[in-house]
Motif scaffolding. Structure first.
Motif, PDB file in Angstrom:
ATOM      1  N   UNK A  35       0.795  -1.217   0.000  1.00 33.34           N
ATOM      2  CA  UNK A  35       0.000   0.000   0.000  1.00 33.34           C
ATOM      3  C   UNK A  35       0.826   1.266   0.000  1.00 33.34           C
ATOM      4  N   UNK A  36       2.142   1.135   0.175  1.00 29.52           N
ATOM      5  CA  UNK A  36       2.987   2.317   0.177  1.00 29.52           C
ATOM      6  C   UNK A  36       3.570   2.665  -1.166  1.00 29.52           C
ATOM      7  N   UNK A  37       3.241   1.877  -2.203  1.00 33.30           N
ATOM      8  CA  UNK A  37       3.799   2.121  -3.534  1.00 33.30           C
ATOM      9  C   UNK A  37       2.731   2.712  -4.448  1.00 33.30           C
ATOM     10  N   UNK A  38       2.882   3.986  -4.878  1.00 31.17           N
ATOM     11  CA  UNK A  38       1.877   4.605  -5.758  1.00 31.17           C
ATOM     12  C   UNK A  38       2.045   4.147  -7.205  1.00 31.17           C
ATOM     13  N   UNK A  39       0.947   3.796  -7.838  1.00 28.71           N
ATOM     14  CA  UNK A  39       0.947   3.316  -9.220  1.00 28.71           C
ATOM     15  C   UNK A  39      -0.054   4.143 -10.015  1.00 28.71           C
ATOM     16  N   UNK A  40       0.266   4.524 -11.263  1.00 26.24           N
ATOM     17  CA  UNK A  40      -0.714   5.253 -12.077  1.00 26.24           C
ATOM     18  C   UNK A  40      -2.040   4.516 -12.126  1.00 26.24           C
ATOM     19  N   UNK A 121       4.227   1.628 -25.909  1.00 25.18           N
ATOM     20  CA  UNK A 121       3.984   2.721 -24.971  1.00 25.18           C
ATOM     21  C   UNK A 121       5.252   3.490 -24.601  1.00 25.18           C
ATOM     22  N   UNK A 122       6.345   3.256 -25.304  1.00 24.69           N
ATOM     23  CA  UNK A 122       7.556   4.049 -25.100  1.00 24.69           C
ATOM     24  C   UNK A 122       8.208   3.860 -23.750  1.00 24.69           C
ATOM     25  N   UNK A 123       8.208   2.632 -23.233  1.00 23.22           N
ATOM     26  CA  UNK A 123       8.810   2.377 -21.922  1.00 23.22           C
ATOM     27  C   UNK A 123      10.328   2.476 -21.948  1.00 23.22           C
ATOM     28  N   UNK A 124      10.908   2.594 -23.139  1.00 20.03           N
ATOM     29  CA  UNK A 124      12.362   2.729 -23.265  1.00 20.03           C
ATOM     30  C   UNK A 124      12.823   4.185 -23.212  1.00 20.03           C
ATOM     31  N   UNK A 125      11.872   5.116 -23.141  1.00 21.57           N
ATOM     32  CA  UNK A 125      12.219   6.530 -23.135  1.00 21.57           C
ATOM     33  C   UNK A 125      12.568   7.017 -21.730  1.00 21.57           C
ATOM     34  N   UNK A 129      15.244   4.456 -19.249  1.00 22.63           N
ATOM     35  CA  UNK A 129      16.146   3.752 -20.156  1.00 22.63           C
ATOM     36  C   UNK A 129      16.795   2.538 -19.496  1.00 22.63           C
ATOM     37  N   UNK A 130      17.244   2.707 -18.258  1.00 25.68           N
ATOM     38  CA  UNK A 130      17.926   1.607 -17.579  1.00 25.68           C
ATOM     39  C   UNK A 130      16.968   0.472 -17.250  1.00 25.68           C
ATOM     40  N   UNK A 214      17.030  -6.096  -9.744  1.00 26.58           N
ATOM     41  CA  UNK A 214      17.563  -4.808 -10.214  1.00 26.58           C
ATOM     42  C   UNK A 214      16.567  -4.108 -11.136  1.00 26.58           C
ATOM     43  N   UNK A 215      15.906  -4.876 -11.984  1.00 27.69           N
ATOM     44  CA  UNK A 215      14.897  -4.338 -12.908  1.00 27.69           C
ATOM     45  C   UNK A 215      13.767  -3.659 -12.133  1.00 27.69           C
ATOM     46  N   UNK A 216      13.269  -4.323 -11.094  1.00 29.26           N
ATOM     47  CA  UNK A 216      12.186  -3.758 -10.285  1.00 29.26           C
ATOM     48  C   UNK A 216      12.686  -2.563  -9.486  1.00 29.26           C
ATOM     49  N   UNK A 217      13.890  -2.649  -8.980  1.00 32.11           N
ATOM     50  CA  UNK A 217      14.484  -1.540  -8.219  1.00 32.11           C
ATOM     51  C   UNK A 217      14.604  -0.307  -9.110  1.00 32.11           C
ATOM     52  N   UNK A 218      15.128  -0.513 -10.332  1.00 33.69           N
ATOM     53  CA  UNK A 218      15.261   0.619 -11.257  1.00 33.69           C
ATOM     54  C   UNK A 218      13.899   1.192 -11.625  1.00 33.69           C
ATOM     55  N   UNK A 219      12.866   0.336 -11.701  1.00 40.41           N
ATOM     56  CA  UNK A 219      11.516   0.807 -12.028  1.00 40.41           C
ATOM     57  C   UNK A 219      10.944   1.681 -10.924  1.00 40.41           C
ATOM     58  N   UNK A 220      11.245   1.365  -9.673  1.00 36.13           N
ATOM     59  CA  UNK A 220      10.645   2.088  -8.555  1.00 36.13           C
ATOM     60  C   UNK A 220      11.211   3.498  -8.391  1.00 36.13           C
ATOM     61  N   UNK A 221      12.327   3.776  -9.024  1.00 38.89           N
ATOM     62  CA  UNK A 221      12.897   5.132  -8.907  1.00 38.89           C
ATOM     63  C   UNK A 221      12.078   6.139  -9.707  1.00 38.89           C
ATOM     64  N   UNK A 222      11.823   5.926 -11.030  1.00 35.64           N
ATOM     65  CA  UNK A 222      10.944   6.869 -11.739  1.00 35.64           C
ATOM     66  C   UNK A 222       9.469   6.527 -11.594  1.00 35.64           C
TER      67      UNK A 222
END
Length: 438
Positions: A35-40, A121-125, A129-130, A214-222
């Motif tokens: 519940x502490x992670x905001x998602x669009x 959906x341009x997820x590489x932009x 990118x990482x 690492x993939x999930x960690x990098x996702x949680x930053x932006x």
């Protein structure tokens, strides 16, 4: 960015408080997927496939560990250990083997959908990118793991698949043949190759799991992307991951697992090759050597080069096959459009549909027999694949007139003026319902 609904983790049970004070792992999990992670709030069902990929990775690791307990990694015993011991003598061994075999196909299928969702959906932009690049690293590790796993049953297609795939390296002058001998531990697939492939096939899934973290960690930053490509502005644009998206992911995963169970029970060999139920014979070459279906598009690109031009055709094919994957790492620089989502890029959308059709054609050609028509079709499809990413995509991103973007995610969900006029509490209630519907 903090939101009013994002409550801090407060363990109520004394044991959980004791653990949290000494090892705050539950707090980390709560912040990452709770519940502490905001998602669009406007994520559609294409965003479910990342969770599905993690689910099938877990299935592959668990079934693989149990299968490894009964597998004999020797050229004399591998075939019998798979087709006799595991399939007939081990309790529910047939189920474990079929679940693992078809789990690989489902793992690749949901990963391909996940990748094409990112392309559309341009997820590489920027700023993800990482995240995209780590996802491609996972995919490359999956390809290596899948190839080595295909060799382990030591059937006809296993043996000759190893012979052909490792033979790609011999196309490189000077260093190619030594690399191939080093990989196989000899001049042809034999005991040394089987032992190496088995050890690496067992190890790499755990490496994949590490890169997934690492993939999930990098996702949680932006934060997660969304179908509009618009950045999150305030709390009206988001929902807590739990319970909204855990419920959405959960029921969708149940549907996919039902399909997976139906295939495993009623069509377990549909995605495999019948020649792999024949023991490996180095003296009898199969009439039609093909890899597993999830490698067919790249195999078609490899076979598309038939004429020597400056370099040998085989080397051109190998270079093109590797380049078809590596160029995906540079998409954020090839596609310079400021709009992320293909939903607001009418020209890009049309070419994206052509790309999907093109990859399906490559997949067909990669699994089809070699005929003049199939070769010509594969050459045209391979040419368009590179044309799309290296020429069409940069030109479209430069000259395309995009559609107007919504001012916020909540506007796209709550239809414009409602998002601005409704009180915050009402927005949150209606947004939750809208997110579940979408």
């Amino acid at each position: 960015m903090s939101f009013s609904w994002a409550k801090p983790y407060e363990p109520k049970h004394p044991v959980m408080r004791w653990i949290d004070e000494r090892l705050p792992l539950p707090r980390v999990v709560y912040g990452a997927i709770g519940g502490g992670y905001p998602v669009p709030r406007n994520l559609n069902y294409f965003w479910n496939f990342g969770v599905l990929a993690g689910l099938f990775l877990t299935i592959q690791i668990i079934t693989g560990i149990v299968l490894a307990m009964h597998y004999t990694a020797s050229t004399d015993g591998a075939f019998n250990s798979v087709n006799q011991l595991i399939m007939r003598d081990v309790n529910a061994g047939w189920l474990l083997r079929y679940a693992h075999m078809n789990g690989a196909s489902f793992f690749f299928l949901v990963t391909y959908i996940h990748i094409f969702r990112g392309l559309y959906y341009g997820s590489y932009k920027a700023p993800r990118e990482l995240v995209w690049m780590l996802g491609l690293v996972i995919y490359l590790l999956m390809m290596a793991t899948g190839f080595m796993g295909y060799v382990l049953p030591w059937g006809q297609m296993s043996y000759w698949g190893a012979q052909v795939i490792t033979g790609f390296f011999s196309a490189f002058p000077l260093v190619g043949e030594p690399i191939r001998i080093w990989l196989l531990g000899g001049y042809a697939p034999d005991q040394a190759a089987l032992t190496r492939f088995f050890s690496l096939h067992y190890l790499l899934p755990f490496v994949i799991a590490g890169v997934v973290i690492l993939h999930i960690w990098a996702l949680h930053i932006p934060g997660s992307s969304n179908p509009t490509g618009v950045d999150v502005k305030d709390e009206r644009d988001t929902l807590p991951f739990h319970p909204f998206y855990t419920a959405k992911d959960g029921w969708f995963a149940a549907v996919v697992l039902l399909v997976y169970a139906l295939v495993t029970y009623y069509a377990p060999n549909y995605l495999g090759h019948p020649d792999n139920y024949i023991p490996a014979n180095p003296l009898a070459t199969p009439a039609h050597i093909v890899p597993e279906w999830y490698f067919w598009p790249f195999y078609a690109i490899l076979r598309s080069f038939t004429v020597d031009f400056i370099l040998p055709a085989k080397l051109w094919g190998v270079l093109a096959m590797f380049a078809s994957i590596l160029l995906l790492f540079f998409l954020s620089w090839l596609d310079k459009s400021p709009v992320r989502s293909g939903s607001y890029r009418p020209v890009f959308k049309r070419f994206f549909v052509l790309l999907v059709i093109d990859v399906l054609i490559l997949g067909y050609v990669g699994g089809a027999p070699i005929t003049p028509l199939n070769v010509a079709l594969g050459q045209a499809a391979a040419a368009y694949y590179f044309l799309h990413f290296l020429v069409i995509l940069p030109l479209v991103s430069k000259f395309e007139t995009t559609l107007p973007l919504p001012s916020s995610i909540s506007e796209s969900v709550l239809h414009g003026e409602e998002a601005e006029a409704a009180p915050l509490g009402q927005n949150k209630k209606r947004g939750g319902a809208a997110a579940v519907v979408q």
